[in-house]
Write a protein that holds these residues in place. Structure first.
Motif, PDB file in Angstrom:
ATOM      1  N   VAL A 188     -68.534  15.354  -6.267  1.00  0.00           N
ATOM      2  CA  VAL A 188     -67.393  15.216  -7.170  1.00  0.00           C
ATOM      3  C   VAL A 188     -66.700  16.554  -7.427  1.00  0.00           C
ATOM      4  N   ARG A 189     -67.449  17.652  -7.373  1.00  0.00           N
ATOM      5  CA  ARG A 189     -66.900  18.962  -7.731  1.00  0.00           C
ATOM      6  C   ARG A 189     -65.595  19.306  -7.004  1.00  0.00           C
ATOM      7  N   PRO A 190     -65.482  19.057  -5.678  1.00  0.00           N
ATOM      8  CA  PRO A 190     -64.228  19.412  -5.011  1.00  0.00           C
ATOM      9  C   PRO A 190     -63.009  18.678  -5.566  1.00  0.00           C
ATOM     10  N   ALA A 191     -63.217  17.491  -6.100  1.00  0.00           N
ATOM     11  CA  ALA A 191     -62.088  16.704  -6.621  1.00  0.00           C
ATOM     12  C   ALA A 191     -61.911  16.879  -8.122  1.00  0.00           C
ATOM     13  N   ALA A 192     -62.739  17.692  -8.766  1.00  0.00           N
ATOM     14  CA  ALA A 192     -62.707  17.813 -10.224  1.00  0.00           C
ATOM     15  C   ALA A 192     -61.354  18.315 -10.720  1.00  0.00           C
ATOM     16  N   ALA A 204     -64.193   8.663  -9.876  1.00  0.00           N
ATOM     17  CA  ALA A 204     -65.421   9.415  -9.613  1.00  0.00           C
ATOM     18  C   ALA A 204     -66.431   8.536  -8.872  1.00  0.00           C
ATOM     19  N   VAL A 205     -66.561   7.277  -9.295  1.00  0.00           N
ATOM     20  CA  VAL A 205     -67.477   6.350  -8.611  1.00  0.00           C
ATOM     21  C   VAL A 205     -67.010   6.122  -7.176  1.00  0.00           C
ATOM     22  N   ALA A 241     -69.121   6.965  -3.924  1.00  0.00           N
ATOM     23  CA  ALA A 241     -69.459   5.937  -2.938  1.00  0.00           C
ATOM     24  C   ALA A 241     -69.060   6.380  -1.533  1.00  0.00           C
ATOM     25  N   ALA A 242     -67.863   6.932  -1.395  1.00  0.00           N
ATOM     26  CA  ALA A 242     -67.432   7.441  -0.086  1.00  0.00           C
ATOM     27  C   ALA A 242     -68.326   8.589   0.365  1.00  0.00           C
ATOM     28  N   GLY A 243     -68.702   9.448  -0.583  1.00  0.00           N
ATOM     29  CA  GLY A 243     -69.605  10.554  -0.262  1.00  0.00           C
ATOM     30  C   GLY A 243     -70.961  10.057   0.205  1.00  0.00           C
ATOM     31  N   LEU A 244     -71.457   8.997  -0.408  1.00  0.00           N
ATOM     32  CA  LEU A 244     -72.755   8.448  -0.024  1.00  0.00           C
ATOM     33  C   LEU A 244     -72.714   7.891   1.402  1.00  0.00           C
ATOM     34  N   VAL A 245     -71.595   7.262   1.751  1.00  0.00           N
ATOM     35  CA  VAL A 245     -71.445   6.752   3.122  1.00  0.00           C
ATOM     36  C   VAL A 245     -71.480   7.900   4.122  1.00  0.00           C
ATOM     37  N   PHE A 258     -62.088  13.980   3.648  1.00  0.00           N
ATOM     38  CA  PHE A 258     -61.046  14.946   3.316  1.00  0.00           C
ATOM     39  C   PHE A 258     -61.241  15.605   1.956  1.00  0.00           C
ATOM     40  N   ILE A 259     -61.742  14.860   0.976  1.00  0.00           N
ATOM     41  CA  ILE A 259     -61.870  15.408  -0.379  1.00  0.00           C
ATOM     42  C   ILE A 259     -62.807  16.616  -0.427  1.00  0.00           C
ATOM     43  N   PRO A 260     -63.998  16.561   0.207  1.00  0.00           N
ATOM     44  CA  PRO A 260     -64.827  17.771   0.208  1.00  0.00           C
ATOM     45  C   PRO A 260     -64.139  18.971   0.870  1.00  0.00           C
ATOM     46  N   ALA A 261     -63.292  18.701   1.870  1.00  0.00           N
ATOM     47  CA  ALA A 261     -62.574  19.794   2.530  1.00  0.00           C
ATOM     48  C   ALA A 261     -61.588  20.437   1.572  1.00  0.00           C
ATOM     49  N   ILE A 262     -60.936  19.625   0.737  1.00  0.00           N
ATOM     50  CA  ILE A 262     -60.001  20.169  -0.254  1.00  0.00           C
ATOM     51  C   ILE A 262     -60.749  21.070  -1.229  1.00  0.00           C
ATOM     52  N   GLY A 263     -61.922  20.628  -1.657  1.00  0.00           N
ATOM     53  CA  GLY A 263     -62.734  21.451  -2.559  1.00  0.00           C
ATOM     54  C   GLY A 263     -63.143  22.766  -1.934  1.00  0.00           C
ATOM     55  N   GLN A 264     -63.486  22.722  -0.648  1.00  0.00           N
ATOM     56  CA  GLN A 264     -63.880  23.945   0.048  1.00  0.00           C
ATOM     57  C   GLN A 264     -62.701  24.916   0.131  1.00  0.00           C
TER      58      GLN A 264
END
Length: 196
Positions: free
Chosen positions: A66-70, A97-98, A102-106, A146-152
């Motif tokens: 969740v942190r990258p999208a916070a 957030a859920v 969920a996408a992160g878990l996949v 894509f969301i984790p990439a934005i956080g990075q």
């Protein structure tokens, strides 16, 4: 290119077929967006926490997802707070957030190559209509990650500005982030063209 998110494991979720996970994600996403009760959204958060534990991950991994999208969630939450009030803002943030979790878990429990293959199989009937199924499946799998990439990118920009002696602010982060995202979009488009 976006780094792989898969973490090896032998949990029931790791062993579940990628197509079933993607179908479940689509159904869960639709159901989450239809939720109008904060209690149900909270129950969904408890359920996703249980699934993370079942997969062998804990609260720390959930926070990492969740942190990258916070930052983006905070902006959207303030907008909802201003437009609709505190309960609607909390419901909005909880639902998204859920969905992110969920996408992160996949992606944590499924190899990218398996995701792309499952998407290609699911979309293969559309090839009769002239659609580039392999390009579409690749684009969807990249969008999931894509969301984790934005956080990075955001983290790298913050560190770069701090190293230069500047205090990171919203305005000093947004423009370089948009430029980096556009460059990433070009790289993704080239990858899709090369695959087709």
């Amino acid at each position: 290119m976006i780094a792989g998110l898969y973490r090896a494991g032998d949990s029931p979720l790791h062993r579940t077929r990628p197509g079933l996970k993607l179908l479940s994600l689509a159904i869960a996403g639709t159901a989450l967006l239809a939720l109008s009760s904060l209690w149900l959204a909270g129950a969904a958060m408890v359920l996703i926490f249980g699934l993370y534990c079942l997969a062998g991950f804990g609260l720390r991994t959930m926070i990492e997802q969740v942190r990258p999208a916070a930052f983006i969630l905070a902006i959207l939450a303030f907008a909802q707070l201003w437009l609709a009030g505190p309960s609607e803002a909390l419901l909005f943030v909880t639902r998204f957030a859920v969905l992110i979790l969920a996408a992160g878990l996949v992606t944590l429990t499924t190899r990218t190559s398996d995701l792309v293959t499952a998407l290609e199989v699911a979309l293969s009937p559309l090839s009769r209509f002239g659609l580039n199924v392999s390009g579409i499946s690749l684009a969807i799998s990249l969008a999931i990650r894509f969301i984790p990439a934005i956080g990075q990118i955001l983290s790298e920009l913050r560190e770069a500005q701090i190293a230069r002696g500047r205090k990171p602010t919203v305005l000093t982060l947004v423009v370089p982030m948009i430029i980096r995202l556009l460059k990433m979009a070009d790289s993704i488009a080239e990858a899709i063209d090369a695959r087709s």
